[in-house]
Design an enzyme around this catalytic site. Structure first.
Site, short mmCIF file in Angstrom:
data_model
loop_
_atom_site.label_atom_id
_atom_site.label_comp_id
_atom_site.label_asym_id
_atom_site.label_seq_id
_atom_site.Cartn_x
_atom_site.Cartn_y
_atom_site.Cartn_z
N TYR A 56 0.81 -1.21 0.00
CA TYR A 56 0.00 0.00 0.00
C TYR A 56 0.85 1.27 0.00
CZ TYR A 56 -3.17 -3.67 1.52
OH TYR A 56 -3.86 -4.86 1.62
N TYR A 65 -13.86 -6.34 4.12
CA TYR A 65 -12.53 -6.59 3.56
C TYR A 65 -12.21 -8.07 3.76
CZ TYR A 65 -7.54 -6.87 2.84
OH TYR A 65 -6.29 -7.25 2.37
N LYS A 117 -3.58 -15.39 9.79
CA LYS A 117 -2.89 -14.40 10.62
C LYS A 117 -2.24 -14.99 11.87
CE LYS A 117 -5.04 -10.06 9.12
NZ LYS A 117 -3.85 -9.46 8.52
#
Length: 431
Positions: free
Chosen positions: A19, A146, A276
């Site tokens: 990003y 998301y 994660k």
């Protein structure tokens, strides 16, 4: 005193970070080592990490039990293909995941990352309906959702005004229900379910599954919605014969105060995505779990197999570390620790409400969020945080932290004080 330096000029010129622009990249701070909740930078600087490396490091860095698991496994077998072969770390991890997830989830598919876990879930849903002889081609997601950066995951991520808007016309067009309006602690009103109920009533015959982030919408805005909404969606999926996929990649393993966020609503999805924190931040590994009914239906379809198989599926090294990570979580008083962090976050972040440019403060489990009224200059704010000796990475109008469960009160207070200081500094600079 350390005299080590990193070639940050090479990094800036050649390494593309997430990003950010290669033309004018965001500043990068070189990390030499990490331990506990501390990142050690060049020139003997240290930062308290408030991000758990994007939710992943449950117990911080350089965790002895996870180090030992990696060392014990590496000499046996770092990797072996999972096609036609198996191994103890994968078997043990499968047992653990089935033990701690909702009881209806009996089948485990290992994969590489959170985004791939979502891809697997979407493919499972599509192949399930194909195997039943009534193919369905769309998914129903939520606004401000998301679910990852790969193409299938992007298609169920809100395309309007979000990070993937650029790719909107290249993606499969999905259905999106309005974001839930009622927050986690607010009085419940059944009318919040009306929009998604109407969409399911109208489109259910072509909807393979509803996919959502249970309770916490993460990168789409860090919004904590009411458990009754999730419970209602589960009931609607049952009513209209639509599968439910819960994306617990960010919320799993105790982060919200429950082992999995869907437990706040006491529901079980048909398909569950994990990632994660699965390996405590050591290696990339994810899993997609489903019910026996879904697995059996897919396996009895015309294909006879589920059509997916990542090269590093069930990597033994990652599985061994994940086993140690889950054992550490289960043996630790994680519930009490997360509850304590939650109490401290509420106490330390509440003063931010006195600042004029703060729109809201919200806390759930070991997640603390301060939402400001104006979009944040990430490079500027990041610099201020580093100067305060903390690592906090904001986005949009949100400054949030999700510290490791081992964080002490002094360090947690320093993180929260830094947020107040920086937000106040921003407010003063705007005047």
């Amino acid at each position: 005193m350390s005299d080590k330096t990193l070639d940050l000029d090479f990094d800036k010129e050649h390494l593309w970070h997430p990003y950010t622009s290669m033309h004018s990249p965001l500043p990068c701070y070189g990390v030499l080592s990490a331990s506990g909740c501390t990142l050690k930078l060049e020139h003997d600087r240290e930062l308290i990490d408030g991000m758990s490396s994007w939710w992943a490091c449950l117990f911080g860095y350089n965790v002895s039990e996870l180090n030992d698991a990696a060392k014990n496994q590496i000499d046996k077998m770092a990797h072996v293909m999972f096609g036609g072969l198996t191994h103890e770390p994968a078997i043990e991890l499968g047992k653990k995941l089935i033990q701690i997830t909702p009881k209806e989830l009996e089948k485990v598919f290992f994969c590489d990352s959170g985004s791939v876990s979502v891809e697997v879930a979407l493919k499972m849903a599509l192949q399930y309906w194909h195997a039943k002889g009534s193919p369905r081609s769309q998914f129903l997601s939520l606004r401000h959702a998301y679910h990852g950066d790969t193409f299938g995951a992007m298609s169920v991520t809100d395309p309007k005004g979000a990070m993937h808007e650029l790719y909107h016309h290249f993606l499969t067009e999905q259905l999106f229900a309005p974001q839930p309006k009622i927050a986690f602690d607010d009085p419940w009103d059944e009318s919040d379910l009306a929009p998604i109920a109407e969409m399911l009533s109208k489109h259910h015959a072509n909807i393979a599954a509803v996919i959502l982030e249970p309770i916490v919408q993460g990168a789409g805005g860090m919004f904590f919605y009411h458990p009754e909404y999730l419970k209602g969606v589960r009931a609607l999926c049952d009513q209209y014969n639509v599968l439910l996929i819960c994306d617990e990649i960010a919320t799993g393993f105790g982060r919200t105060g429950k082992m999995f966020a869907c437990e706040h609503a006491q529901i079980s999805p048909d398909i569950l995505c994990l990632g994660k924190a699965l390996t405590g931040g050591y290696l990339s590994l994810a899993a997609t779990l489903c019910t026996k009914h879904i697995a059996t239906t897919i396996s009895q379809g015309s294909a006879g197999v589920f059509m997916h198989g990542p090269t590093f599926m069930a990597n033994p090294l990652a599985c061994a570390i994940a086993n140690a990570n889950i054992e550490k979580l289960l043996s630790a008083p994680w519930l009490e620790k997360v509850a304590h962090i939650s109490t401290q976050l509420k106490h330390y972040l509440t003063p931010c409400l006195t600042l004029e440019n703060v729109a809201s403060v919200r806390v759930l489990g070991a997640i603390g969020v301060v939402q400001v009224k104006q979009s944040i200059n990430v490079a500027e704010v990041q610099k201020h945080f580093v100067e305060q000796g903390v690592w906090i990475r904001p986005f949009g109008k949100l400054i949030y932290i999700m510290p490791a469960y081992i964080i002490d009160d002094v360090s947690l207070k320093k993180l929260c004080d830094a947020i107040f200081f920086v937000v106040q500094k921003l407010q003063n600079s705007e005047k």
